[in-house]
Design a protein around this motif. Structure first.
Motif, PDB file in Angstrom:
ATOM      1  N   ARG A 195       0.822  -1.215   0.000  1.00  0.00           N
ATOM      2  CA  ARG A 195       0.000   0.000   0.000  1.00  0.00           C
ATOM      3  C   ARG A 195       0.854   1.264   0.000  1.00  0.00           C
ATOM      4  O   ARG A 195       0.332   2.359  -0.111  1.00  0.00           O
ATOM      5  CB  ARG A 195      -0.935  -0.008   1.220  1.00  0.00           C
ATOM      6  N   LEU A 196       2.171   1.090   0.173  1.00  0.00           N
ATOM      7  CA  LEU A 196       3.076   2.242   0.222  1.00  0.00           C
ATOM      8  C   LEU A 196       3.881   2.424  -1.061  1.00  0.00           C
ATOM      9  O   LEU A 196       4.264   3.548  -1.393  1.00  0.00           O
ATOM     10  CB  LEU A 196       4.041   2.096   1.410  1.00  0.00           C
ATOM     11  N   ILE A 197       4.171   1.309  -1.765  1.00  0.00           N
ATOM     12  CA  ILE A 197       4.980   1.399  -2.980  1.00  0.00           C
ATOM     13  C   ILE A 197       4.367   0.522  -4.072  1.00  0.00           C
ATOM     14  O   ILE A 197       3.540  -0.347  -3.793  1.00  0.00           O
ATOM     15  CB  ILE A 197       6.446   0.964  -2.727  1.00  0.00           C
ATOM     16  N   GLY A 198       4.783   0.762  -5.288  1.00  0.00           N
ATOM     17  CA  GLY A 198       4.264   0.020  -6.425  1.00  0.00           C
ATOM     18  C   GLY A 198       4.877  -1.365  -6.552  1.00  0.00           C
ATOM     19  O   GLY A 198       5.845  -1.708  -5.873  1.00  0.00           O
ATOM     20  N   LYS A 199       4.316  -2.162  -7.463  1.00  0.00           N
ATOM     21  CA  LYS A 199       4.765  -3.539  -7.635  1.00  0.00           C
ATOM     22  C   LYS A 199       6.229  -3.632  -8.030  1.00  0.00           C
ATOM     23  O   LYS A 199       6.944  -4.539  -7.597  1.00  0.00           O
ATOM     24  CB  LYS A 199       3.906  -4.239  -8.694  1.00  0.00           C
ATOM     25  N   ALA A 200       6.715  -2.699  -8.838  1.00  0.00           N
ATOM     26  CA  ALA A 200       8.108  -2.754  -9.281  1.00  0.00           C
ATOM     27  C   ALA A 200       9.060  -2.622  -8.095  1.00  0.00           C
ATOM     28  O   ALA A 200      10.042  -3.373  -7.973  1.00  0.00           O
ATOM     29  CB  ALA A 200       8.381  -1.661 -10.307  1.00  0.00           C
ATOM     30  N   ASP A 201       8.767  -1.665  -7.201  1.00  0.00           N
ATOM     31  CA  ASP A 201       9.599  -1.492  -6.014  1.00  0.00           C
ATOM     32  C   ASP A 201       9.431  -2.654  -5.041  1.00  0.00           C
ATOM     33  O   ASP A 201      10.389  -3.048  -4.357  1.00  0.00           O
ATOM     34  CB  ASP A 201       9.268  -0.172  -5.315  1.00  0.00           C
ATOM     35  N   VAL A 202       8.218  -3.197  -4.956  1.00  0.00           N
ATOM     36  CA  VAL A 202       7.991  -4.379  -4.118  1.00  0.00           C
ATOM     37  C   VAL A 202       8.881  -5.522  -4.590  1.00  0.00           C
ATOM     38  O   VAL A 202       9.553  -6.193  -3.800  1.00  0.00           O
ATOM     39  CB  VAL A 202       6.510  -4.802  -4.138  1.00  0.00           C
ATOM     40  N   THR A 254      -4.427  -5.981  -1.440  1.00  0.00           N
ATOM     41  CA  THR A 254      -5.196  -5.183  -2.401  1.00  0.00           C
ATOM     42  C   THR A 254      -5.593  -6.065  -3.596  1.00  0.00           C
ATOM     43  O   THR A 254      -5.033  -7.133  -3.823  1.00  0.00           O
ATOM     44  CB  THR A 254      -4.430  -3.936  -2.927  1.00  0.00           C
ATOM     45  N   LYS A 255      -6.528  -5.571  -4.388  1.00  0.00           N
ATOM     46  CA  LYS A 255      -7.050  -6.340  -5.516  1.00  0.00           C
ATOM     47  C   LYS A 255      -5.991  -6.610  -6.580  1.00  0.00           C
ATOM     48  O   LYS A 255      -6.140  -7.521  -7.391  1.00  0.00           O
ATOM     49  CB  LYS A 255      -8.236  -5.596  -6.133  1.00  0.00           C
ATOM     50  N   ALA A 256      -4.925  -5.822  -6.583  1.00  0.00           N
ATOM     51  CA  ALA A 256      -3.865  -6.029  -7.569  1.00  0.00           C
ATOM     52  C   ALA A 256      -3.178  -7.385  -7.394  1.00  0.00           C
ATOM     53  O   ALA A 256      -2.516  -7.878  -8.309  1.00  0.00           O
ATOM     54  CB  ALA A 256      -2.830  -4.913  -7.470  1.00  0.00           C
ATOM     55  N   TYR A 257      -3.345  -8.004  -6.216  1.00  0.00           N
ATOM     56  CA  TYR A 257      -2.693  -9.275  -5.929  1.00  0.00           C
ATOM     57  C   TYR A 257      -3.701 -10.423  -5.815  1.00  0.00           C
ATOM     58  O   TYR A 257      -3.420 -11.435  -5.179  1.00  0.00           O
ATOM     59  CB  TYR A 257      -1.886  -9.177  -4.633  1.00  0.00           C
ATOM     60  N   VAL A 285      12.437 -16.799 -14.572  1.00  0.00           N
ATOM     61  CA  VAL A 285      11.705 -17.171 -15.786  1.00  0.00           C
ATOM     62  C   VAL A 285      10.619 -16.163 -16.152  1.00  0.00           C
ATOM     63  O   VAL A 285      10.412 -15.863 -17.333  1.00  0.00           O
ATOM     64  CB  VAL A 285      11.080 -18.577 -15.628  1.00  0.00           C
ATOM     65  N   LEU A 286       9.954 -15.608 -15.133  1.00  0.00           N
ATOM     66  CA  LEU A 286       8.819 -14.725 -15.386  1.00  0.00           C
ATOM     67  C   LEU A 286       9.159 -13.277 -15.048  1.00  0.00           C
ATOM     68  O   LEU A 286      10.154 -13.008 -14.358  1.00  0.00           O
ATOM     69  CB  LEU A 286       7.601 -15.189 -14.576  1.00  0.00           C
ATOM     70  N   PRO A 287       8.353 -12.299 -15.497  1.00  0.00           N
ATOM     71  CA  PRO A 287       8.604 -10.882 -15.200  1.00  0.00           C
ATOM     72  C   PRO A 287       8.572 -10.599 -13.700  1.00  0.00           C
ATOM     73  O   PRO A 287       7.942 -11.321 -12.926  1.00  0.00           O
ATOM     74  CB  PRO A 287       7.454 -10.164 -15.926  1.00  0.00           C
ATOM     75  N   ASN A 288       9.253  -9.524 -13.297  1.00  0.00           N
ATOM     76  CA  ASN A 288       9.340  -9.168 -11.879  1.00  0.00           C
ATOM     77  C   ASN A 288       7.979  -8.986 -11.226  1.00  0.00           C
ATOM     78  O   ASN A 288       7.805  -9.277 -10.045  1.00  0.00           O
ATOM     79  CB  ASN A 288      10.160  -7.883 -11.704  1.00  0.00           C
ATOM     80  N   MET A 289       7.026  -8.461 -11.974  1.00  0.00           N
ATOM     81  CA  MET A 289       5.690  -8.235 -11.412  1.00  0.00           C
ATOM     82  C   MET A 289       5.098  -9.551 -10.895  1.00  0.00           C
ATOM     83  O   MET A 289       4.443  -9.586  -9.856  1.00  0.00           O
ATOM     84  CB  MET A 289       4.765  -7.627 -12.465  1.00  0.00           C
ATOM     85  N   ARG A 290       5.318 -10.643 -11.618  1.00  0.00           N
ATOM     86  CA  ARG A 290       4.782 -11.929 -11.200  1.00  0.00           C
ATOM     87  C   ARG A 290       5.476 -12.419  -9.933  1.00  0.00           C
ATOM     88  O   ARG A 290       4.889 -13.154  -9.140  1.00  0.00           O
ATOM     89  CB  ARG A 290       4.946 -12.955 -12.327  1.00  0.00           C
ATOM     90  N   PHE A 291       6.726 -12.019  -9.747  1.00  0.00           N
ATOM     91  CA  PHE A 291       7.440 -12.389  -8.531  1.00  0.00           C
ATOM     92  C   PHE A 291       6.747 -11.786  -7.312  1.00  0.00           C
ATOM     93  O   PHE A 291       6.610 -12.439  -6.268  1.00  0.00           O
ATOM     94  CB  PHE A 291       8.887 -11.915  -8.607  1.00  0.00           C
TER      95      PHE A 291
END
Length: 505
Positions: free
Chosen positions: A43-50, A339-342, A258-264
């Motif tokens: 809730r504090l940072i975006g997926k890339a920083d996560v 959050t719904k993003a996950y 194997v997969l993009p960072n967002m999936r991590f």
């Protein structure tokens, strides 16, 4: 002079059951505190920083485990049932060894960073170079962090499980604040890493204080275990931990590579919550290890396995219903927590729950207590083999869910392998090791309760939070009714849980 109620001598150490209760409570509180971190981070940072923060943490924790060389478990075994001067000598020798290994780890990271810096800028992506720089900032804290990780087991061996549990809570809260406060102040990931490292260095002072409290007045004595004997015992355990670390993190590494960072980030969300329940078994196992060591040394393996089996039943009575309730409510739980993003993390959470259902015992501790650490290495190596056997093909064919599926399939085989090696170490028939009947009885109640919970899930239309609450209450309620009606939960179990809540250990 007021006597510390938590300090006990070698002749008046608390019963293992009370030690286990204190450790379970402390570990649970620490894990719950740690579990708040991802809820707030997303809730504090975006997926890339996560993903960046999690990947650095993954590298650090993997390196820390690889360098630990089994010294924590070795300390628990070697300090138990010795006189105070011998305990002091063994503890200090292992602490010094751990700090030296931490220095070697920091030097290794610095060497890698120096080599990368000398290479052309076209070698390695900018993201990789940035993450390596941040890892270089964090790595020196291994010198302080690795010795401190010995302290919980040392305190257990000294009969101070309650104090050990309290320190775990304080450490977890401190590291949680070290992450969340800078992020809340909109600091960079680099600042978070710096603060995170400083907190780990601060706990080195806590270690020195605790060693002084334990052994400040204990006479000096030569170590009863030589360097050669120490490493002869620790290296098999270290290999076990290294294999176990790679095994437990293999699915995450597959996703990361194997997969993009967002999936991590999505995958970590689904896997993160498992330790809330899974750590109970490891805490109970640590508390019972000194007693198991005593019984095995007295050549009474059946008594040791009887105690171990009873602890499995007690752990299962907590692990099974809670895990089943969260399996039913996973679709509501993940969006509410992250959050719904996950939301896609729910499927990972369910597959990981297969592992949690089976984490009702600390299998390696029994083999260690029997004095056969080599068997633990073999079991760990086979566990890694099983995970790779399933995980690699599944990530390439199924994709995102594949590594979690592979980890679940592999863990079933891994538990079976551990049971076989426990039988060999204890020199008893395989059928006398794990209380299969009692465990399946508890698991059966959980399956029935889960089926009722899914009925509520598909029939009730309500907001996610309300539906999740209804699912949890239904599953746990049905489980308790079945367990009480059949006498599976006894009066002593209720009294034991009440003592946990009241901190009477």
């Amino acid at each position: 002079m007021i006597r510390d109620p938590d300090r006990v001598d070698a002749q008046k150490k608390p019963e293992p059951a009370r030690q286990a209760g204190a450790l379970v409570l402390g570990t649970t509180l620490a894990t719950l505190s740690s579990a708040l971190t991802p809820l707030l981070i997303v809730r504090l940072i975006g997926k890339a920083d996560v993903a960046k923060l999690l990947s650095i943490t993954l590298v650090y924790e993997t390196l820390a485990m690889l360098l630990s060389l089994g010294l924590s478990a070795t300390l628990l075994y070697q300090v138990s049932n010795r006189e105070p001067p011998a305990r002091r000598a063994v503890a200090l020798r292992i602490v010094f060894t751990s700090a030296t290994l931490g220095f070697c780890g920091a030097l290794l990271v610095a060497t890698v960073a120096a080599v990368v810096a000398l290479l052309p800028s076209t070698v390695g992506t900018p993201t990789f170079r940035a993450q390596l720089h941040l890892t270089l900032i964090l790595a020196p804290s291994l010198i302080a962090d690795l010795p401190f990780r010995l302290l919980p087991n040392l305190l257990v061996a000294e009969g101070r499980a309650r104090h050990s549990a309290g320190l775990q809570v304080v450490r977890t809260i401190s590291l949680t604040l070290a992450t969340l406060v800078p992020l809340a102040l909109q600091a960079s990931i680099a600042t978070v890493i710096v603060v995170y490292a400083l907190v780990r260095w601060a706990f080195a002072l806590v270690l020195f204080w605790e060693l002084h409290q334990l052994y400040g007045r204990v006479p000096r004595a030569p170590s009863p275990i030589t360097w050669r004997a120490l490493f002869a015992f620790a290296l098999p355990l270290g290999a076990t931990e290294q294999l176990g670390q790679i095994n437990s993190q293999l699915d995450r590494w597959l996703i990361l590579l194997v997969l993009p960072n967002m999936r991590f980030a999505d995958y970590q969300a689904g896997a993160w919550q498992v330790p809330i329940v899974g750590t109970i078994a490891y805490s109970v196992g640590a508390a019972y290890t000194p007693e198991l060591v005593r019984l095995f040394q007295a050549n009474d393996p059946y008594a040791a396995l009887e105690i171990w089996g009873r602890s499995i039943r007690k752990v299962a009575l907590v692990v099974v219903p809670v895990t089943m309730a969260l399996v039913v409510g996973a679709d509501e739980l993940m969006p509410l927590m992250f959050t719904k993003a996950y939301a896609s993390a729910a499927v990972i959470f369910r597959w990981y729950s297969v592992l949690t259902f089976l984490r009702v015992a600390s299998f390696g501790n029994v083999i260690l207590a029997a004095g056969r650490p080599g068997y633990v290495v073999r079991a760990a190596a086979l566990g890694l083999f099983y995970n790779a056997l399933f995980g690699i093909p599944l990530v390439l064919t199924v994709g995102f869910v594949g590594p979690a599926m592979g980890a679940a399939f592999a863990f079933v085989l891994h538990v079976t392998t551990y049971v076989y090696f426990i039988a060999r170490a204890a020199k008893v028939p395989v059928a006398r090791v794990f209380p299969v009947g009692g465990y399946l009885r508890v698991l059966g109640f959980g399956v029935v309760a889960g089926a009722v919970g899914f009925g509520v899930k598909f029939s009730l239309k309500a907001p996610a939070a309300v539906l999740l609450g209804a699912e949890v209450v239904t599953v746990v309620g049905v489980f308790l009714v079945l367990a009480v009606a059949t006498g599976t939960i006894e009066k002593s179990d209720w009294a034991y849980m009440r003592d946990w809540v009241r901190l009477r250990h």
